[in-house]
Design a protein around this motif. Sequence first.
Motif, PDB file in Angstrom:
ATOM      1  N   GLU A  11       0.795  -1.233   0.000  1.00 40.95           N
ATOM      2  CA  GLU A  11       0.000   0.000   0.000  1.00 40.95           C
ATOM      3  C   GLU A  11       0.830   1.286   0.000  1.00 40.95           C
ATOM      4  OE1 GLU A  11      -3.774   0.181   2.219  1.00 40.95           O
ATOM      5  OE2 GLU A  11      -3.003   2.074   2.973  1.00 40.95           O
ATOM      6  N   ILE A  13     -10.911   3.322  -7.756  1.00 38.31           N
ATOM      7  CA  ILE A  13      -9.703   2.569  -7.385  1.00 38.31           C
ATOM      8  C   ILE A  13      -9.732   2.224  -5.894  1.00 38.31           C
ATOM      9  CG2 ILE A  13      -7.171   2.631  -7.242  1.00 38.31           C
ATOM     10  CD1 ILE A  13      -7.220   4.668  -9.550  1.00 38.31           C
ATOM     11  N   SER A  14      -9.477   0.963  -5.589  1.00 38.86           N
ATOM     12  CA  SER A  14      -9.269   0.589  -4.192  1.00 38.86           C
ATOM     13  C   SER A  14      -7.939  -0.159  -4.099  1.00 38.86           C
ATOM     14  CB  SER A  14     -10.430  -0.262  -3.664  1.00 38.86           C
ATOM     15  OG  SER A  14     -10.680  -1.328  -4.532  1.00 38.86           O
ATOM     16  N   ILE A  15      -7.405  -0.186  -2.899  1.00 37.39           N
ATOM     17  CA  ILE A  15      -6.096  -0.840  -2.709  1.00 37.39           C
ATOM     18  C   ILE A  15      -6.235  -1.917  -1.638  1.00 37.39           C
ATOM     19  CG2 ILE A  15      -3.658  -0.509  -2.081  1.00 37.39           C
ATOM     20  CD1 ILE A  15      -3.909   2.411  -2.955  1.00 37.39           C
ATOM     21  N   HIS A  43      -3.896  -4.137   0.682  1.00 36.05           N
ATOM     22  CA  HIS A  43      -2.482  -4.179   1.066  1.00 36.05           C
ATOM     23  C   HIS A  43      -1.956  -5.595   1.253  1.00 36.05           C
ATOM     24  CE1 HIS A  43       1.279  -3.189   2.973  1.00 36.05           C
ATOM     25  NE2 HIS A  43       0.954  -3.924   4.020  1.00 36.05           N
TER      26      HIS A  43
END
Lengths: 351, 337
Positions: B39, B56-58, B60
């Motif tokens: 991330e 957009i999503s991240i 990790h």
Amino acid sequence: MALRRSKSRSSKALPPIVFRWDLDKTYLESEFESLRQMVRIPFEKPEDKVAVPGVVPLIRNLREVATSAGREVRVYFISASPPQIAKAIKEKLTLDGIVYDGIVFKNQLHHLVRGRFRNLREHVGYKLTELLKSRRDMPPESRELLFGDDWESDPLIYSLYADLLAGRLAAEDLDSILKPIGVDARLLAVAKDLVDGLAAAEVVRKIFINVERRTPPTRFRSFGPRLVPTFNYFQTAACLYDDGYLTLPAVAEVAAGLVEATAATPHRFANALDDITRRGHLRPASATVLREYLREHRLLPRQSKAARPSLWQRLQSWFASTPEPTPPRDEAIDYQALIAQWRGAHTEQRA
Amino acid sequence: MPTIAVDAMGGDFAPEEIVKAVAQVSLETEIQCLLVGDEPQVESILEGQSYNPELISIHHTREAIGMADDPKTAVRAKRLASILVATRLVADGQADALVTAGNTGAAVLACAQHFKAIRGVRKAALASVYPRQTEYPGQDQLALLLDVGATIRCDATELVQFALMGSAYARRISKVPSPRVALLNMGTEETKGGDVLVHAYRRLKTVSGINFVGNIEGNDLAKGKADVIICEGFLGNVALKMLEGLAEVVVDLAGTAARENWRWKLGLMMLATGFGKLRDLTDYAAYGGAPILGFEHLLIKSHGRSNARAVRNAVKVAAKAVRDGVAAEIATAIGEL
């Protein structure tokens, strides 16, 4: 939670709060990318003008929340558009149910008649002097929140204004900052006079920049943590909740405004919330409270069984240990470097 | 709009080019992207781009499998590697398909570990697309070759299944109503190539829903005789690598000639526009990537050297495959076998 916070503050007689809004691209979705669009603007009727999604419920709620906390509220608009469109703009604000205390327009005709053609496009000197003039009439203890966009020079103007009021910049500093960007010598002199008459105080709490042009957020870093670039008014509302200026229902109302006006979905809100948290402008604890509330009100996706982390996934994420967002830098702004960098980027964007 | 999981840490130019690609996709389309990777790294690159945060999503995860890692060992040792986490997220329904430019072997193993095979599919196939001549108007400039490495040896039934899967993919993605399917062999006659290929030939002739045009030889690979070319993984991999190697040799020879003789140099300069067009046609970045077929979920594998443009196109291909129901089309075709 936020309601409680507002009530507890009201007992301490909170200082008056001033919300200052830029008009084009911040309040209105004005289209002036082409000459044809620019020519069309003066002929637009109030009902043809479109507010940026979420801005109307945001302004209304900012006033309501502050008023219900017993706080004096003032809302001002500042525009670089000519006064010839004032009537349509004022009618539009009335149509939207926005109560405001003042609005200023740039007298372009005045510059045109006097042959000051450079002043037609130069807004830094104009806006800064107008802000400083208006500040003279505000209660000295009042606090301000400023709202602009990434089209013109709002980040620079608002930051200068904030630092001049705080006494971090002196009137004489303006020469080296404003002259290189071509601010009219007369406006510069006016600005310096106005600064001299002000008592130094930390007036500006936050500067919110609507990233309408999708400017990369890193370009705003040099303005320091006071300036918050947001991609939509839901992100702005979330930050304002974090700072105690909005309640949870108010944030939900802004989100509902976005749903009405755009293709906003719960997934999009969830991503936007994560983004502003990762960028360090929203505290993770506030983000958690917001998430729970918005989930209850179906504005964020409910966690499906599949999305709910299993014991194995929770263990994995524990080992992976998601890092805390990087805290914003707290340094004085180097205006010389900033002007060089900001104007370079601006020219690049225009090209 | 589909959600596409993107392995942010896979590829020679990861995570920079991958994150840039996703940022571009967020401005050009309505596709939701789920970036899986480290991330802090991903976020710092993203913040330097123009992007739409709503899309957009991240997710990790710190670990990543390198391009040079041994796939089997790495998949066992790095359970939190981005490719493995991404496949799990797709399998759990948090994304609809996956794009990676990372280690091919690890990608295949990750799919095998976490994706359910389509009912009836005996072996998954790794496909590859490559540019070739066209023979008829409307023919796709890219041919689909499968399998290129998910298997070593196959039996006739598996080859028939590859034909059905490749045909379904070409129908949906290339919009060819009846793609020509051929078997890669050492001769065009039905009796060539040994028992497996002969048996496969006979079965392919009789299977409805396949426009089987017979055997093709290596020298026909670059021609437009077939849209979908079927072979076992060992052969497909050799053929693909040879095509790639030949292209590199041609470029190298032209360069050497230009250095040795000014007339050659002048000639090559005059042909520059033509070479430019040829380069555009053969540029892997234009088609993004190729699928691993046979699972209920789709993985698009991009070239290891993928730049932002290639990954961006791969994400678009993945979204298109999800929207057009490629997996369902394959399941129907296999079910009818």
